[in-house]
Design an enzyme around this catalytic site. Structure first.
Site, PDB file in Angstrom:
ATOM      1  N   GLU A 276      -4.127  -5.358  19.233  1.00  0.00           N
ATOM      2  CA  GLU A 276      -3.196  -5.474  18.113  1.00  0.00           C
ATOM      3  C   GLU A 276      -2.260  -4.269  18.026  1.00  0.00           C
ATOM      4  O   GLU A 276      -2.676  -3.132  18.265  1.00  0.00           O
ATOM      5  CB  GLU A 276      -4.037  -5.580  16.832  1.00  0.00           C
TER       6      GLU A 276
ATOM      7  N   GLU B 154       1.673  -7.285  11.249  1.00  0.00           N
ATOM      8  CA  GLU B 154       1.208  -7.089   9.868  1.00  0.00           C
ATOM      9  C   GLU B 154       2.275  -6.417   9.005  1.00  0.00           C
ATOM     10  O   GLU B 154       2.260  -6.576   7.796  1.00  0.00           O
ATOM     11  CB  GLU B 154      -0.111  -6.309   9.831  1.00  0.00           C
TER      12      GLU B 154
ATOM     13  N   ARG C  38     -13.621  -6.312  15.116  1.00  0.00           N
ATOM     14  CA  ARG C  38     -12.646  -5.324  15.561  1.00  0.00           C
ATOM     15  C   ARG C  38     -13.377  -4.009  15.784  1.00  0.00           C
ATOM     16  O   ARG C  38     -14.089  -3.535  14.906  1.00  0.00           O
ATOM     17  CB  ARG C  38     -11.547  -5.150  14.517  1.00  0.00           C
TER      18      ARG C  38
ATOM     19  N   HIS D 209      -2.520   0.293  16.304  1.00  0.00           N
ATOM     20  CA  HIS D 209      -1.762   0.745  15.149  1.00  0.00           C
ATOM     21  C   HIS D 209      -0.426   1.402  15.499  1.00  0.00           C
ATOM     22  O   HIS D 209      -0.099   2.488  15.006  1.00  0.00           O
ATOM     23  CB  HIS D 209      -2.628   1.707  14.317  1.00  0.00           C
TER      24      HIS D 209
ATOM     25  N   TYR E  20      -7.564   6.998  13.138  1.00  0.00           N
ATOM     26  CA  TYR E  20      -7.212   5.786  12.411  1.00  0.00           C
ATOM     27  C   TYR E  20      -8.404   4.818  12.382  1.00  0.00           C
ATOM     28  O   TYR E  20      -9.032   4.578  13.396  1.00  0.00           O
ATOM     29  CB  TYR E  20      -6.021   5.092  13.070  1.00  0.00           C
TER      30      TYR E  20
ATOM     31  N   TRP F 132       2.115   5.928  12.131  1.00  0.00           N
ATOM     32  CA  TRP F 132       0.795   5.668  11.561  1.00  0.00           C
ATOM     33  C   TRP F 132       0.459   4.206  11.719  1.00  0.00           C
ATOM     34  O   TRP F 132       1.266   3.341  11.574  1.00  0.00           O
ATOM     35  CB  TRP F 132       0.718   6.042  10.077  1.00  0.00           C
TER      36      TRP F 132
ATOM     37  N   ASP G  62      -6.413  -3.952   1.488  1.00  0.00           N
ATOM     38  CA  ASP G  62      -5.275  -3.780   0.577  1.00  0.00           C
ATOM     39  C   ASP G  62      -4.494  -5.081   0.368  1.00  0.00           C
ATOM     40  O   ASP G  62      -3.520  -5.082  -0.399  1.00  0.00           O
ATOM     41  CB  ASP G  62      -4.358  -2.633   1.020  1.00  0.00           C
TER      42      ASP G  62
ATOM     43  N   GLU H 129      -8.415 -12.109   9.527  1.00  0.00           N
ATOM     44  CA  GLU H 129      -9.054 -10.802   9.321  1.00  0.00           C
ATOM     45  C   GLU H 129      -9.680 -10.749   7.931  1.00  0.00           C
ATOM     46  O   GLU H 129      -9.118 -11.275   6.972  1.00  0.00           O
ATOM     47  CB  GLU H 129      -8.005  -9.684   9.440  1.00  0.00           C
TER      48      GLU H 129
ATOM     49  N   HIS I 105      -3.147 -10.872   8.723  1.00  0.00           N
ATOM     50  CA  HIS I 105      -3.606  -9.554   8.285  1.00  0.00           C
ATOM     51  C   HIS I 105      -4.475  -9.741   7.037  1.00  0.00           C
ATOM     52  O   HIS I 105      -4.065 -10.408   6.102  1.00  0.00           O
ATOM     53  CB  HIS I 105      -2.368  -8.726   7.939  1.00  0.00           C
TER      54      HIS I 105
ATOM     55  N   ASN J  99       0.828  -1.216   0.000  1.00  0.00           N
ATOM     56  CA  ASN J  99       0.000   0.000   0.000  1.00  0.00           C
ATOM     57  C   ASN J  99       0.863   1.266   0.000  1.00  0.00           C
ATOM     58  O   ASN J  99       1.671   1.476   0.901  1.00  0.00           O
ATOM     59  CB  ASN J  99      -0.902  -0.049   1.242  1.00  0.00           C
TER      60      ASN J  99
ATOM     61  N   ASP K  46      -7.291  -2.474  17.584  1.00  0.00           N
ATOM     62  CA  ASP K  46      -5.986  -2.234  16.941  1.00  0.00           C
ATOM     63  C   ASP K  46      -5.481  -0.849  17.337  1.00  0.00           C
ATOM     64  O   ASP K  46      -6.130   0.159  17.056  1.00  0.00           O
ATOM     65  CB  ASP K  46      -6.194  -2.316  15.413  1.00  0.00           C
TER      66      ASP K  46
ATOM     67  N   ARG L 280       0.646 -11.802  13.010  1.00  0.00           N
ATOM     68  CA  ARG L 280      -0.220 -11.240  11.964  1.00  0.00           C
ATOM     69  C   ARG L 280       0.360 -11.354  10.554  1.00  0.00           C
ATOM     70  O   ARG L 280      -0.192 -10.788   9.616  1.00  0.00           O
ATOM     71  CB  ARG L 280      -0.454  -9.761  12.286  1.00  0.00           C
TER      72      ARG L 280
END
Ligand code: EZ4
Ligand code: CO
Length: 400
Positions: A234, A260, A147, A210, A159, A400, A314, A337, A310, A37, A208, A281
């Site tokens: 997560e 992930e 989730r 992140h 997010y 991020w 994407d 997921e 994951h 991504n 999550d 993940r």
């Protein structure tokens, strides 16, 4: 069976995907996903400019040797771009091998350990109430695990939550968003507490973070949400520093998932060997394909860690297919997921896998069961798009 041709396609049916198609002199072809991504064109070039020329003429059945050739033989090992390129080749070759054997891929891996895979999808709302409504809507569609994310009061963009009318991640440059850990840490226990009260004991809830927290903040969050009995928390901290999880582990019994963004077994070796997480993940496209994720899964299994791949939107439908065959076989499976792909992507990538009553089914056709319609894909050219970035209120760039 010789490889006669290999072609890379970058298309954007609802979002960008990089696809590799490998053809053989036996008339059998295989397809693999190479999507990273926000860096799609780099993987496409890595494949087209450097790997494909060395692939033509090789024996398509020598999957392990081809994997080693591109990993060890590159000298510059690992990294997300190189490993996604190797993953695409690997998954396409497993697809070919399984088609040649006239077997669904999970049979080649050792056969089924289960009939269907528990899956979770995402509920994300502007408010706690809206999020709770979305959780209920997913349970009505059959999901046994959800989730749960919501916007954080006082923060313009959060997010996992896209404002109405704004296409997710369709931005020519990364959008800049604000992050405030204190507000987040106050908000999440309220969100998860409210949802748990509403849905009762049976539904599995996940969340999550992140990679946004420090180890100490992560430990506090994991401890504070213990009463809500999460399936997992997560990506609490960036896991470049695997040892950070030792601190979190000392403070909480909440199950932890991470990985992930990992692209090799070395990214999770300490986490696995010390039992610092509960779910890993890694998924085929970002961690070297079936060949490498299988090694990660075996090391994980030794340490009571289960696979929780994951599966955001994407990961192309090809990766979902490959992951589901791996899930079907792997003895230490946890959960898969699943974020719904755009309808255009469902058409470009016809697939045998399907969702039924909150479980994913791998399908039984030879190969990984996902196809690619080149002509249709050509109608959806690449569109420059990036994930957001986050800054603190003083301007500091955050994770991020
Ligand atoms: O932000 O896949 O668990 N899922 C996630 C995803 C990631 C994207 C990044 O490309 O964290 O939504
Ligand atoms: Co995530």
């Amino acid at each position: 069976m010789k490889i006669t041709n290999a072609q890379v396609f970058v298309c954007s049916p609802g979002r960008n995907f990089v696809t590799l198609k490998i053809e053989t002199d036996a008339g059998i072809y295989g397809i693999g996903d190479a999507t990273v991504n926000g860096r799609e064109l780099s993987v496409a070039s890595y494949l087209t400019d450097h790997l494909v020329p060395a692939l033509i003429g090789r024996d398509a059945s020598a999957i392990e040797d081809i994997w080693q050739y591109f990993y060890r033989g590159a000298y510059w090992r690992r990294g997300p771009i190189g490993m996604a390129a190797i993953a695409a080749i690997d998954v396409a070759l497993w697809d070919i091998k399984a088609k040649a054997a006239n077997m669904p891929l999970y049979q080649l891996l050792g056969g089924a350990s289960r009939a269907r895979m528990l899956s979770y999808s995402h509920a994300a709302g502007e408010t706690i109430e809206e999020t709770a409504d979305k959780v209920i809507a997913l349970t009505e569609r059959g999901f046994k695990a959800v989730r749960v994310q919501s916007a954080i009061p006082g923060m313009p963009v959060t997010y996992g939550v896209d404002k109405a009318g704004v296409a997710p991640q369709a931005h020519e440059r990364p959008r800049e968003t604000l992050w405030d850990t204190s507000r987040y840490l106050r908000h999440v226990p309220k969100l998860l507490g409210h949802v748990r009260d509403m849905v009762g004991e049976d539904l599995h809830l996940l969340h999550d973070a992140h990679h946004r927290l420090t180890p100490q903040e992560a430990a506090r969050l994991a401890k504070s949400v213990e009463p809500f009995d999460l399936f997992w928390l997560e990506d609490l901290v960036p896991a470049e520093n695997q040892e950070a999880f030792r601190l979190i582990r000392q403070h909480s019994t909440t199950p932890l998932a991470v990985g992930e963004v990992f692209n090799s077994i070395h990214d999770c070796r300490t986490l696995l060997e010390e039992g610092l997480i509960d779910y890993i993940r890694t998924t085929p496209v970002h961690a070297g394909g079936i060949t490498h994720v299988r090694r990660i899964a075996d090391l994980a299994g030794l340490h009571h860690v289960r696979l929780g791949s994951h599966g955001a939107a994407d990961m192309s439908p090809i990766t979902m297919g490959a992951a589901l065959h791996l899930d079907r076989w792997v003895p230490n499976f946890g959960i898969q997921e699943y974020a719904f792909h755009p309808p255009e992507a469902q058409e470009v990538f016809a697939h045998e896998w399907r969702l039924e009553d909150g479980y994913l089914l791998s399908g039984e056709t030879p190969g990984h069961g996902v196809d690619f319609d080149e002509k249709l894909a050509a109608r959806y050219p690449y569109q420059r798009a990036y994930l957001d970035v986050a800054r603190l209120s003083d301007g500091t760039l955050w994770n991020w």
